[in-house]
Design an enzyme around this catalytic site. Structure first.
Site, short mmCIF file in Angstrom:
data_model
loop_
_atom_site.label_atom_id
_atom_site.label_comp_id
_atom_site.label_asym_id
_atom_site.label_seq_id
_atom_site.Cartn_x
_atom_site.Cartn_y
_atom_site.Cartn_z
N ASP A 51 0.97 1.07 -0.57
CA ASP A 51 2.24 1.38 0.08
C ASP A 51 2.48 2.88 -0.02
O ASP A 51 2.52 3.44 -1.12
CB ASP A 51 3.36 0.60 -0.63
CG ASP A 51 4.69 0.75 0.07
OD1 ASP A 51 4.73 1.26 1.20
OD2 ASP A 51 5.71 0.35 -0.53
N ASP A 144 3.25 1.59 7.12
CA ASP A 144 2.75 2.36 5.99
C ASP A 144 2.31 1.53 4.80
O ASP A 144 2.14 2.04 3.70
CB ASP A 144 3.81 3.36 5.52
CG ASP A 144 4.93 2.68 4.75
OD1 ASP A 144 5.38 1.61 5.21
OD2 ASP A 144 5.32 3.21 3.71
N GLU A 145 2.11 0.24 4.99
CA GLU A 145 1.63 -0.57 3.86
C GLU A 145 0.69 -1.67 4.34
O GLU A 145 0.80 -2.15 5.46
CB GLU A 145 2.79 -1.16 3.06
CG GLU A 145 3.72 -2.00 3.87
CD GLU A 145 4.82 -2.67 3.04
OE1 GLU A 145 4.52 -3.19 1.96
OE2 GLU A 145 5.96 -2.68 3.50
MG LIG Z 1 6.28 2.68 1.91
#
Ligand SMILES: [Mg+2]
Length: 429
Positions: A51, A144-145
């Site tokens: 993350d 974003d993960e």
């Molecule tokens: Mg994040």
């Protein structure tokens, strides 16, 4: 007392220079870094959750180095909400989804930057590409993960999954200019919990031997899928800690909480059979919300549904996918789930079309029943590049597509709340 360690002497490594460490040293003997990773199961675990840290804010800081030691908030105007706060702003108490005026009261010197989604998508894609260099088993959860399964990659890379991940994080920093945190464990549930334990720049390991004791000390809210409403439900029965669930029989939990009971039983024991899945066709993108008090009014439900459709659309655009099927999910006050879906001739990633397709489904269900949860999603996903594909894929609604893309551009420029159709906010950690 002397305790024999049955693991080998090099059960760890330095996260900066990757030299092996034994666990006795406070700093790396090679480079002097204090960022040492040591765990008896370190080299046996292969399921990771990565993350990025304060992603939007980190991308902005990367592009404006003069902001590196300043509080930065990405979000829309003084009347909007915080999308992402950098860690300096977080120290001042700023949080995602907080109204901007409140955030600026807490952190008056904060630099507020309107979101630039195109830029974040590009950075997110680059991170994704780097992940795919270490394993094909990457399951994105958002821009974003992602989950990564590195089982069986040790031979390919000549190093354990843990070490491969440490190299990957370094590469993300060098190539994308942002930091990320890693959770490494033996399943997805625990990997995701772990990645959140020491953000930013974290690398947390949850081994099999400590799974039960780690979970025992945590409140029930740590369990995936246990939101506010379920926490209240459990609290009514005096259950607040996972330790209590670990002592309960599966039958008892299922009798009291239905199918959720089975999930509580397994997850409280750290058991999660879900695989890291890259199969886009079986995947879906959805958003749901649980109400503080049950809602039966159809108009009210429609109002709540819109920002969820927007959220799904935003994620679809960020991931570059469109869905053939629109799914509506409702949960009644007595925890019965109703799932209804409709298939479209052309896949869509537009909030308007997702919402419009779900509306008749909702209207058929909302005839007086009290609901505790509503959700909307798209499935049957296909690839779509955000700009031109939207128009070509959504042939039946190209005028609307253009309008929505225009709105997206305004929002990219001025923040998400610049153009609104009901309440909507987003968050990113
Ligand atoms: Mg994040």
């Amino acid at each position: 007392m002397f305790v024999m360690q049955d693991e080998g002497p090099t059960t760890g490594f330095c996260r900066d220079c990757f030299s092996p460490v034994t666990g006795d040293e406070r700093r790396c003997r090679g480079c002097g870094s204090p960022r040492l990773l040591h765990h008896p199961e370190l080299h046996q675990l292969a399921i990771a959750h990565i993350d990025c840290d304060a992603f939007y804010a980190a991308v902005e800081k990367r592009d404006r180095p003069e902001l590196s030691d300043k509080p930065v908030i990405v979000g829309g105007g003084t009347r909007g909400v915080v999308s992402t706060a950098c860690y300096i702003a977080r120290i001042h108490g700023v949080k995602s989804a907080m109204p901007m005026f409140q955030a600026l009261k807490l952190s008056p010197d904060a630099v507020v930057i309107p979101p630039d989604m195109a830029k974040y998508s590009a950075a997110g894609r680059l991170v994704r590409e780097l992940m795919l260099e270490v394993t094909p088993l990457v399951e994105p959860l958002s821009i974003d993960e992602a989950f990564l399964d590195l089982s069986g990659t040790a031979r390919l890379h000549g190093m354990s999954p843990a070490l491969t991940l440490a190299h990957l994080i370094t590469r993300i920093y060098e190539r994308v200019g942002i930091t990320a945190s890693v959770g490494l464990s033996h399943n997805k549930f625990l990997a995701k919990l772990a990645s959140d334990l020491e953000k930013p720049r974290g690398f947390s390991v949850l081994g099999r031997s400590e799974t039960l004791s780690f979970l025992a000390t945590k409140p029930v809210g740590f369990i995936w899928g246990v939101g506010k409403a379920m926490q209240e439900e459990l609290a009514k029965g005096g259950i607040t800690m996972i330790a209590q669930l670990q002592l309960m029989e599966k039958n008892e939990l299922m009798r009291r909480f239905g199918s959720m009971g089975a999930r509580l039983y397994h997850l409280s024991r750290g058991e999660d059979q879900r695989i890291v899945s890259t199969d886009d066709h079986s995947k879906s993108i959805s958003a749901e919300t649980t109400f503080n008090t049950d809602v039966s009014d159809c108009t009210e439900l429609e109002r709540i549904l819109w920002p969820l459709a927007e959220k799904v659309s935003r994620r679809a655009k960020a991931e570059g996918v469109a869905g053939h099927t629109i799914v509506l999910k409702l949960k009644t006050a007595d925890f019965k789930t109703r799932t209804r879906n409709v298939s479209l001739a052309d896949p869509t990633l537009l909030a308007n079309r997702i919402y419009d397709a779900a509306l008749p489904l909702l209207q058929r269900e909302a005839t007086g029943t009290a609901f505790r949860l509503i959700g909307i999603g798209i499935s049957g996903l296909v690839e779509a590049s955000p700009e031109q594909e939207t128009v070509t894929l959504d042939v039946t609604s190209s005028a609307r597509a253009k309008a929505e893309l225009a709105v997206d551009r305004i929002r990219d420029k001025f923040g998400r709340t610049a153009v609104g159709r009901g309440i909507s906010f987003g968050s990113d950690d």
